[in-house]
Design a protein around this motif. Structure first.
Motif, PDB file in Angstrom:
ATOM      1  N   UNK A   1     -16.459  24.799  45.428  1.00  0.00           N
ATOM      2  CA  UNK A   1     -15.916  26.154  45.540  1.00  0.00           C
ATOM      3  C   UNK A   1     -14.498  26.123  46.128  1.00  0.00           C
ATOM      4  N   UNK A   2     -13.739  27.120  45.728  1.00  0.00           N
ATOM      5  CA  UNK A   2     -12.426  27.366  46.323  1.00  0.00           C
ATOM      6  C   UNK A   2     -12.489  28.796  46.835  1.00  0.00           C
ATOM      7  N   UNK A   3     -12.730  28.928  48.151  1.00  0.00           N
ATOM      8  CA  UNK A   3     -13.066  30.248  48.673  1.00  0.00           C
ATOM      9  C   UNK A   3     -14.467  30.603  48.202  1.00  0.00           C
ATOM     10  N   UNK A   4     -14.572  31.745  47.485  1.00  0.00           N
ATOM     11  CA  UNK A   4     -15.867  32.150  46.919  1.00  0.00           C
ATOM     12  C   UNK A   4     -15.932  31.855  45.422  1.00  0.00           C
ATOM     13  N   UNK A   5     -14.902  31.242  44.887  1.00  0.00           N
ATOM     14  CA  UNK A   5     -14.836  30.997  43.442  1.00  0.00           C
ATOM     15  C   UNK A   5     -15.356  29.597  43.097  1.00  0.00           C
ATOM     16  N   UNK A   6     -16.226  29.538  42.126  1.00  0.00           N
ATOM     17  CA  UNK A   6     -16.740  28.259  41.636  1.00  0.00           C
ATOM     18  C   UNK A   6     -15.649  27.577  40.810  1.00  0.00           C
ATOM     19  N   UNK A   7     -15.275  26.353  41.196  1.00  0.00           N
ATOM     20  CA  UNK A   7     -14.224  25.642  40.458  1.00  0.00           C
ATOM     21  C   UNK A   7     -14.744  24.393  39.749  1.00  0.00           C
ATOM     22  N   UNK A   8     -16.003  24.000  40.032  1.00  0.00           N
ATOM     23  CA  UNK A   8     -16.543  22.813  39.371  1.00  0.00           C
ATOM     24  C   UNK A   8     -18.030  22.693  39.599  1.00  0.00           C
ATOM     25  N   UNK A   9     -18.707  22.078  38.647  1.00  0.00           N
ATOM     26  CA  UNK A   9     -20.145  21.890  38.767  1.00  0.00           C
ATOM     27  C   UNK A   9     -20.526  20.570  38.101  1.00  0.00           C
ATOM     28  N   UNK A  10     -21.499  19.884  38.680  1.00  0.00           N
ATOM     29  CA  UNK A  10     -21.971  18.599  38.153  1.00  0.00           C
ATOM     30  C   UNK A  10     -23.481  18.545  38.276  1.00  0.00           C
ATOM     31  N   UNK A  11     -24.136  18.045  37.233  1.00  0.00           N
ATOM     32  CA  UNK A  11     -25.582  17.851  37.304  1.00  0.00           C
ATOM     33  C   UNK A  11     -25.881  16.356  37.175  1.00  0.00           C
ATOM     34  N   UNK A  12     -26.883  15.932  37.925  1.00  0.00           N
ATOM     35  CA  UNK A  12     -27.231  14.518  38.000  1.00  0.00           C
ATOM     36  C   UNK A  12     -28.672  14.324  37.554  1.00  0.00           C
ATOM     37  N   UNK A  13     -28.858  13.463  36.572  1.00  0.00           N
ATOM     38  CA  UNK A  13     -30.203  13.089  36.121  1.00  0.00           C
ATOM     39  C   UNK A  13     -30.271  11.563  36.134  1.00  0.00           C
ATOM     40  N   UNK A  14     -30.712  11.023  37.253  1.00  0.00           N
ATOM     41  CA  UNK A  14     -30.714   9.573  37.520  1.00  0.00           C
ATOM     42  C   UNK A  14     -29.286   9.052  37.420  1.00  0.00           C
ATOM     43  N   UNK A  15     -28.954   8.223  36.411  1.00  0.00           N
ATOM     44  CA  UNK A  15     -27.593   7.666  36.339  1.00  0.00           C
ATOM     45  C   UNK A  15     -26.734   8.359  35.289  1.00  0.00           C
ATOM     46  N   UNK A  16     -27.215   9.476  34.752  1.00  0.00           N
ATOM     47  CA  UNK A  16     -26.439  10.246  33.776  1.00  0.00           C
ATOM     48  C   UNK A  16     -25.989  11.554  34.411  1.00  0.00           C
ATOM     49  N   UNK A  17     -24.731  11.899  34.191  1.00  0.00           N
ATOM     50  CA  UNK A  17     -24.187  13.117  34.772  1.00  0.00           C
ATOM     51  C   UNK A  17     -23.356  13.852  33.736  1.00  0.00           C
ATOM     52  N   UNK A  18     -23.385  15.190  33.797  1.00  0.00           N
ATOM     53  CA  UNK A  18     -22.447  15.995  33.021  1.00  0.00           C
ATOM     54  C   UNK A  18     -21.776  16.969  33.984  1.00  0.00           C
TER      55      UNK A  18
ATOM     56  N   UNK B   1     -15.307  28.492  29.711  1.00  0.00           N
ATOM     57  CA  UNK B   1     -14.467  27.730  28.759  1.00  0.00           C
ATOM     58  C   UNK B   1     -13.979  26.417  29.347  1.00  0.00           C
ATOM     59  N   UNK B   2     -14.803  25.818  30.199  1.00  0.00           N
ATOM     60  CA  UNK B   2     -14.476  24.510  30.739  1.00  0.00           C
ATOM     61  C   UNK B   2     -14.867  23.433  29.731  1.00  0.00           C
ATOM     62  N   UNK B   3     -14.194  22.329  29.799  1.00  0.00           N
ATOM     63  CA  UNK B   3     -14.530  21.205  28.921  1.00  0.00           C
ATOM     64  C   UNK B   3     -15.756  20.480  29.472  1.00  0.00           C
ATOM     65  N   UNK B   4     -16.746  20.292  28.633  1.00  0.00           N
ATOM     66  CA  UNK B   4     -17.960  19.589  29.036  1.00  0.00           C
ATOM     67  C   UNK B   4     -17.701  18.081  28.997  1.00  0.00           C
ATOM     68  N   UNK B   5     -17.952  17.407  30.130  1.00  0.00           N
ATOM     69  CA  UNK B   5     -17.691  15.975  30.207  1.00  0.00           C
ATOM     70  C   UNK B   5     -18.915  15.246  30.767  1.00  0.00           C
ATOM     71  N   UNK B   6     -18.998  13.965  30.472  1.00  0.00           N
ATOM     72  CA  UNK B   6     -20.179  13.195  30.889  1.00  0.00           C
ATOM     73  C   UNK B   6     -19.779  11.894  31.570  1.00  0.00           C
ATOM     74  N   UNK B   7     -20.701  11.383  32.370  1.00  0.00           N
ATOM     75  CA  UNK B   7     -20.510  10.115  33.077  1.00  0.00           C
ATOM     76  C   UNK B   7     -21.795   9.308  32.936  1.00  0.00           C
ATOM     77  N   UNK B   8     -21.640   8.056  32.590  1.00  0.00           N
ATOM     78  CA  UNK B   8     -22.786   7.144  32.568  1.00  0.00           C
ATOM     79  C   UNK B   8     -22.452   5.994  33.516  1.00  0.00           C
ATOM     80  N   UNK B   9     -23.228   5.842  34.570  1.00  0.00           N
ATOM     81  CA  UNK B   9     -22.924   4.852  35.598  1.00  0.00           C
ATOM     82  C   UNK B   9     -23.597   3.517  35.274  1.00  0.00           C
TER      83      UNK B   9
END
Length: 225
Positions: free
Chosen positions: A200-217, A122-130
């Motif tokens: 990660x915070x300990x063994x817990x995943x707290x964030x994830x980012x995917x990179x496709x050239x200059x576009x990221x979510x 239930x994380x908010x999906x966000x994007x970055x365009x560089x």
């Protein structure tokens, strides 16, 4: 209403146009003038981006081998306004390629998995365009000279500090810079897909980012944000 294009006294075979035709010609000329002005402004903005990002060093032309450049102009809708975008590209095919050109990008499967993780948590999906992404890549490790475009108004040549658009390994140098900066921010590169970065915070995943050239979510916890 008739408008003579040329003086009858000067030519016998003068051309005459009705008012509607004349207005159309004037309208077309105005559009052409505006387009030329927009194109030039876009080119000057791109040249300024190169200076701002310290892409090159000017050197005297002493017969060094130089790669030529070309302009790529396109129209883009920005804030509901059609804007001309100019990109200065090196003709990379003129360079002998004896270097690595591969650049990891997140796979389709990787994108689906990350979207599934973000949704399940239930994380908010966000994007970055560089903007001007490749101009912010790692510094180039070989010597490359460019012949500047006429709009630069210089007799010097450019020795590149960055791997610019058009060079075969430009996307690779951009990825290496992204990877370096994200690792500094605590990211772990996924072993199976190098376009995925996890926090990660300990063994817990707290964030994830995917990179496709200059576009990221990306998505993550409030503390990750």
């Amino acid at each position: 209403d008739i408008y003579n294009v040329e003086n009858v006294a000067e030519r016998d075979d003068f051309i005459s146009l009705d008012k509607e035709q004349n207005e159309q010609i004037l309208y077309n000329e105005t559009l052409l003038t505006q387009l030329e002005e927009d194109n030039m402004n876009a080119k000057l903005k791109e040249l300024q981006n190169w200076k701002t990002q310290n892409v090159y060093i000017e050197e005297n032309d002493q017969g060094q081998f130089c790669i030529s450049v070309r302009w790529v102009l396109s129209k883009k809708l920005i804030d509901n306004v059609m804007t001309v975008k100019a990109r200065l590209c090196a003709r990379g095919f003129e360079e002998i390629q004896n270097f690595r050109t591969d650049s990891p990008c997140c796979s389709r499967v990787g994108i689906r998995i990350v979207l599934m993780i973000i949704a399940s948590k239930s994380w908010k999906l966000q994007s970055i365009d560089v903007k001007t992404a490749f101009l912010q890549g790692k510094e180039i490790e070989r010597t490359v000279y460019l012949r500047p475009p006429k709009e630069a108004k210089t007799k010097n040549i450019w020795k590149l500090r960055k791997c610019v658009y058009g060079l075969a390994d430009a996307s690779r140098y951009w990825y290496l810079r992204v990877k370096e900066e994200l690792i500094k921010l605590g990211a772990v590169v996924n072993k199976f897909d190098q376009g995925i970065f996890c926090w990660f915070e300990g063994h817990n995943l707290i964030g994830v980012l995917i990179c496709h050239v200059d576009d990221m979510i990306w998505g993550g916890t409030n503390s990750f944000k």
